[in-house]
Design an enzyme around this catalytic site. Sequence first.
Site, PDB file in Angstrom:
ATOM      1  N   HIS A 147      42.435  36.926  37.695  1.00 11.25           N
ATOM      2  CA  HIS A 147      43.406  36.314  38.615  1.00 11.25           C
ATOM      3  C   HIS A 147      43.352  34.791  38.485  1.00 11.25           C
ATOM      4  O   HIS A 147      42.314  34.227  38.107  1.00 11.25           O
ATOM      5  CB  HIS A 147      43.089  36.713  40.063  1.00 11.25           C
ATOM      6  CG  HIS A 147      43.456  38.126  40.378  1.00 11.25           C
ATOM      7  ND1 HIS A 147      43.307  38.671  41.634  1.00 11.25           N
ATOM      8  CD2 HIS A 147      43.960  39.107  39.582  1.00 11.25           C
ATOM      9  CE1 HIS A 147      43.719  39.936  41.603  1.00 11.25           C
ATOM     10  NE2 HIS A 147      44.105  40.223  40.374  1.00 11.25           N
ATOM     11  N   GLU A 178      43.083  32.466  40.648  1.00 10.39           N
ATOM     12  CA  GLU A 178      42.036  31.808  41.443  1.00 10.39           C
ATOM     13  C   GLU A 178      40.691  31.859  40.728  1.00 10.39           C
ATOM     14  O   GLU A 178      39.928  30.894  40.747  1.00 10.39           O
ATOM     15  CB  GLU A 178      41.874  32.481  42.810  1.00 10.39           C
ATOM     16  CG  GLU A 178      43.117  32.467  43.677  1.00 10.39           C
ATOM     17  CD  GLU A 178      43.925  33.747  43.545  1.00 10.39           C
ATOM     18  OE1 GLU A 178      44.200  34.180  42.404  1.00 10.39           O
ATOM     19  OE2 GLU A 178      44.298  34.318  44.591  1.00 10.39           O
ATOM     20  N   CYS A 214      43.576  37.750  47.035  1.00  8.41           N
ATOM     21  CA  CYS A 214      43.156  39.128  47.310  1.00  8.41           C
ATOM     22  C   CYS A 214      41.708  39.103  47.792  1.00  8.41           C
ATOM     23  O   CYS A 214      41.095  38.045  47.860  1.00  8.41           O
ATOM     24  CB  CYS A 214      43.285  39.968  46.039  1.00  8.41           C
ATOM     25  SG  CYS A 214      42.071  39.527  44.779  1.00  8.41           S
ATOM     26  N   CYS A 222      39.231  37.570  45.117  1.00  8.43           N
ATOM     27  CA  CYS A 222      39.292  36.112  45.023  1.00  8.43           C
ATOM     28  C   CYS A 222      38.766  35.460  46.298  1.00  8.43           C
ATOM     29  O   CYS A 222      38.092  34.433  46.235  1.00  8.43           O
ATOM     30  CB  CYS A 222      40.717  35.666  44.730  1.00  8.43           C
ATOM     31  SG  CYS A 222      41.273  36.178  43.091  1.00  8.43           S
TER      32      CYS A 222
END
Length: 149
Positions: free
Chosen positions: A56, A58, A86, A89
């Site tokens: 992801h 992040e 999410c 993260c």
Amino acid sequence: MENIFDDTYFMKKALEEAEIAFQEGEVPVGAVIVIDNRIIARAHNLTEKLNDVTAHAEMQAITSAANFIGGKYLKDCTLYVTLEPCQMCAGALYWSQISKIVYAASDDKRGFTVMGTKLHPKTKIIDGILSDEASQLLIRFFEQKRRLN
Ligand SMILES: [Zn+2]
């Protein structure tokens, strides 16, 4: 003189990253990490390219910022991300002890809020900055994907 380095300014930079993800066929989420009005990390979602569900935006940004700083904690840093983090993260952001998180669109299904994931007590959260732009990009992506399938 007005300070141009506000949350909207940096969210636009995160949206530029999301656009790059879009062009590359990745779910369009982008992130930047800022310290003292300076961008020290830029990242976008790479889960397709890396075949890695943990890639992801992040996660990439956290690693990149820590490398830049030369330390694992992101104190005095702000993360700008186009979609609500999410729980994975949010967990990583917890460990980073990041000072501030600004996100654009909310994720009512998989966001940390609805999942009940706690951030670090020192972390300040701001949401809704350029949320329309960020969600339009996501909607456009998934519409295109549906048409191609
Ligand atoms: Zn995530």
